[in-house]
Design an enzyme around this catalytic site. Structure first.
Site, PDB file in Angstrom:
ATOM      1  CD  GLU A  88      -3.253  -0.816  -0.027  1.00  0.00           C
ATOM      2  OE1 GLU A  88      -3.460   0.258  -0.050  1.00  0.00           O
ATOM      3  OE2 GLU A  88      -3.210  -1.861  -0.615  1.00  0.00           O
ATOM      4  CB  SER A 478     -51.581 -29.494  39.800  1.00  0.00           C
ATOM      5  OG  SER A 478     -53.007 -29.634  39.317  1.00  0.00           O
TER       6      SER A 478
END
Length: 802
Positions: A88, A478
């Site tokens: 780069e 229950s």
């Protein structure tokens, strides 16, 4: 004359140069004042990912806007740094932010092309553009970029600029920075990358999509060769090293978004809690490390248990038919697309796959899966009921009413299947399946710490994000009875108390003057006469519970339930005994944690510690993390710890629920082969099925029902429709804990009694049982002759009146 011309040209050149310089100075003065400050880059803090972690540190999910993991440049190998510099900005270490030769070269190419085709930007300029400017392609932006780059070089060292660049740069597929890219493509940390891998990453900035190792591996290799060549030219590596690196075989690891699908309901709840506390921006950009209570092995067991239980329920209620009937063209298109997908994810045992019916023989249905053949053995189809196999043509020509109870299954039917076996030739042995319409939930909590160890909010988070474990209020049936029994124990009842199980009728006159009747009954529509408290709970007798509730008082029981942890609105009438108060699975789990924790309520928690991006603990459930007290920005995640019932009551109700497992409706839990307490829950209309149970170290709740409430069907009780998921989960989860008995408070007394009367008997009396009593509640009388009329008429209820 010639001398005058030369002098004139020189004057023009000097004047032009002065004008150019003046123009540049003017432009600089006009632009410079509007540019952002670069000194803030010294404290570079880009958005980074937040990770949600399981109790062992493994990653459950990642939250981010940009997937970035910032690492110091000291962790980055020289090969990685050199590869990016060579590719780069080869003169990075020599220039002061601007490479005039590169800019001139790029300018010439751009003029020739009539537009911007090459940038010529240095690494410093790329940092300036990425962090301080917009990405627009204009000469004005390039001018600003150059100014900022020059300023950055005055403020920051080359090392600092490189660190920002390598952590900031986008490298494709959601990866920002070299660490995220190393994880994405190679499943490695940056320090472990080879030269070949470094060169491949360094080739990506120019065009991450074009050179993607996932999608265009050959292009990525070409770019890798270019980077290696540049490294040789700049003296970073030798020709031989470059050739060896290029020849290295690379394994690319396609990386999906990091998450554990089995934990999706849990992580979504954690995400919501984080956003509520810290805000969305902080959660998605500030790189929090969120440690949670979830145990990944338990969570996977929980998800598998819920899903298999729902599939088993669904099969008990028959086959609904194929999802779709495909034409020949549709089938060919579907199979071609499926074949492409299966090349990347080949079928394995246990996978669910769609298959297209192609024919049949006496032994099996013949199907196609992608470009593979498969079969579904007929012997495994009994659950599906009567199937009518036929051609597409016969199916299209036959009216719907002609099928009766049979399910038509024409060629082209799209079937849901599960892989039973992959044969050596690649063909598949399959089982017919269908996705359940029914839903389920599971919550598991450590009762001592309150830490949520597993949480399942439905069959599949991808299909429905509604979290039934936390958000769905359903009647517990229950499963509410232990709360009533615990309240009764605190009112003087004992496990040996005898109550008459006989018919009762409640009449009420409405405002209209009309009288209504309520005739509660037991599940089996029978009445059993004198029944001990222990048997009443073990057998889940409705009448017994209603009579107890009527005796102790509805308001007392409701307030007691509120104290135990019920937060939902409570029905303050006798239907409370049958679980008419809708609650969430999480609420019910909290209540049962009180019983398992010796009467102490501990508020549930998902998050145990949060660490910020700098490694500072900002929240924790452990006071030891803040030895000097929580400082600014820190908080102790306070868990409410409160004794709400006595240790004796907690033990007695636990002991009663052990009988539910050993002699009652919770019998399936005996499969664990260790001490277990539990309770089934079934609503009168069979819309909800529950099982709540615990060992000394873990409480778990399972629920089964339809989102749009309707009956689960005949006999689909808590024992049948919910308990199997609990058992399957706990077989895995309980393996994490030693086998031990429930702790017995020293004050508990054990006495031999006659179970028919609840009175004392000699220990060697035939049929005598050893019963547990809280201090001061054990009977003092011995059982009398059965022939005497007052033999059972001694406790809370007047048996003659009932």
């Amino acid at each position: 004359m010639l001398r005058k011309i030369v002098r004139y040209i020189m004057l023009l050149a000097v004047g032009g140069a002065l004008l150019a310089v003046a123009g540049l100075v003017t432009a600089y003065l006009l632009v410079a004042s509007s540019l952002p400050r670069v000194d803030t880059l010294a404290d570079y803090r880009p958005p980074v990912i937040t990770r949600i972690l399981a109790d062992d540190g493994s990653v459950l999910a990642e939250l981010y806007k940009e997937r970035r993991v910032v690492v110091p440049i000291e962790r980055m190998p020289d090969a990685l740094i050199n590869a990016f510099v060579a590719a780069e900005d080869a003169k990075f270490f020599q220039h002061r932010g601007i490479d005039l030769v590169s800019i001139l070269r790029a300018a010439i190419k751009n003029i020739q092309a009539g537009g911007i085709v090459q940038g010529g930007s240095t690494i410093t300029q790329q940092v300036a553009k990425s962090l301080l400017l917009t990405p627009e392609k204009k000469f004005s932006r390039k001018f600003k970029e150059a100014i900022l780059a020059w300023r950055m070089e005055q403020k920051l060292s080359k090392k600092e600029i490189l660190s920002i660049y390598l952590n900031q740069i986008y490298l494709g597929h959601g990866a920002h920075g070299v660490q995220a890219a190393a994880e994405n493509y190679f499943d490695k940390n940056v320090e472990d990358l080879s030269l070949a891998e470094c060169a491949m990453l360094a080739g990506l900035p120019q065009a991450p999509s074009r050179y993607s190792p996932y999608r265009h591996f050959q292009r990525a290799k070409e770019r890798q060769r270019y980077v290696l060549k540049r490294m040789v030219e700049n003296g970073y590596i030798s020709e031989e090293e470059a050739e060896l690196a290029f020849a290295e075989k690379l394994t690319i690891h396609p990386r999906s978004r990091q998450h554990v699908p089995e934990a999706a309901y849990f992580t979504e709840q954690v995400r919501r809690d984080l956003i509520a506390t810290y805000g969305e921006k902080a959660v998605y950009t500030q790189g929090l490390q969120v440690h949670t209570s979830l145990n990944l092995a338990m969570q996977r067991a929980a998800q598998a248990a819920v899903q298999q239980n729902l599939r088993n329920y669904d099969k008990r209620h028959g086959y609904r038919g194929p999802g779709k009937i495909l034409s020949e063209g549709e089938a060919s298109e579907f199979l071609a697309d499926q074949a492409r997908r299966l090349r990347d994810n080949p079928p394995e045992q246990g996978h669910f796959l769609q298959a297209v019916l192609t024919g049949w023989n006496d032994q099996a249905l013949l199907v196609a899966v992608g470009d593979r053949h498969g079969l579904i053995a007929r012997e495994g189809l009994a659950w599906a009921g009567e199937l009518k196999l036929l051609s597409r043509e016969d199916y299209l020509l036959t009216p719907d009413e002609a099928w009766g109870d049979a399910i038509p299954l024409p060629v082209g039917s799209l079937l849901e299947t599960r892989v039973k076996q992959v044969r050596p030739d690649g063909s598949l042995e399959l089982e017919l399946e269908q996705t359940p319409e029914v839903q389920g939930a599971l919550v598991a909590i450590d009762p001592h710490s309150g830490q949520v160890k597993a949480l399942v909010g439905g069959y599949d988070f991808a299909r429905s994000q509604f979290n039934r474990a936390i958000q769905a209020r359903r009647q517990p049936g229950s499963a509410m009875k232990p709360l009533i029994y615990a309240a009764a124990l605190d009112k003087g009842y004992t496990p040996a108390t005898v109550i008459l199980d006989t018919p009762i009728i409640y009449r009420e006159k409405l405002d209209t003057g009309k009288e209504t009747e309520w005739k509660p009954r037991n599940y089996g529509k029978k009445f059993y006469g004198p029944t001990s408290l222990r048997t009443g709970l073990a057998k889940s007798r409705n009448i017994i519970t209603i009579k107890i509730l009527e005796d102790i008082g509805v308001n007392y029981a409701a307030n007691y339930a509120r104290r135990l942890g019920i937060e939902s609105p409570i029905e303050r009438d006798l239907t409370l005994a049958l679980g008419s108060t809708a609650v969430t699975p999480m609420e019910l789990a909290k209540v049962y944690c009180v019983f398992a924790n010796g009467g102490i309520h501990v508020s549930p928690t998902y998050i145990t510690r949060i660490i910020d991006r700098d490694g500072r603990i900002i929240a924790s459930v452990d006071p030891a993390d803040f030895p000097d007290g929580a400082g600014p920005g820190q908080r102790l995640l306070q868990q409410k710890r409160e004794r709400v019932i006595s240790p004796e009551t907690a033990y007695l109700i636990t002991n009663l629920m052990e009988s539910v497992v050993q002699q009652g409706t919770g019998w399936r839990a005996k499969a664990l082969g260790r001490p277990v307490a539990g309770k089934t829950g079934t609503t009168n209309d069979l819309k909800d099925a529950w099982f709540v149970g615990f060992i000394p170290d873990l409480v778990a709740v399972t629920w089964t029902g339809f989102d749009q409430e309707r009956s689960l069907g005949d006999h689909e009780t808590g024992s049948r429709a919910a308990a199997p998921a609990w058992v399957a989960f706990m077989k895995e989860a309980a393996s994490h804990y030693p086998v031990r008995q429930f702790k017995v408070p020293d004050s508990i007394l054990f006495r031999p009694i006659d179970p028919k009367t609840g009175l004392l008997v000699p220990e060697d009396t035939p049929g005598a049982v050893i019963e547990a009593f809280a201090p001061g509640t054990a009977p003092t009388r011995f059982a009398m002759d059965e022939s005497r009329p007052d033999a059972r008429d001694f406790f809370k209820l007047d048996l003659e009146e009932n």
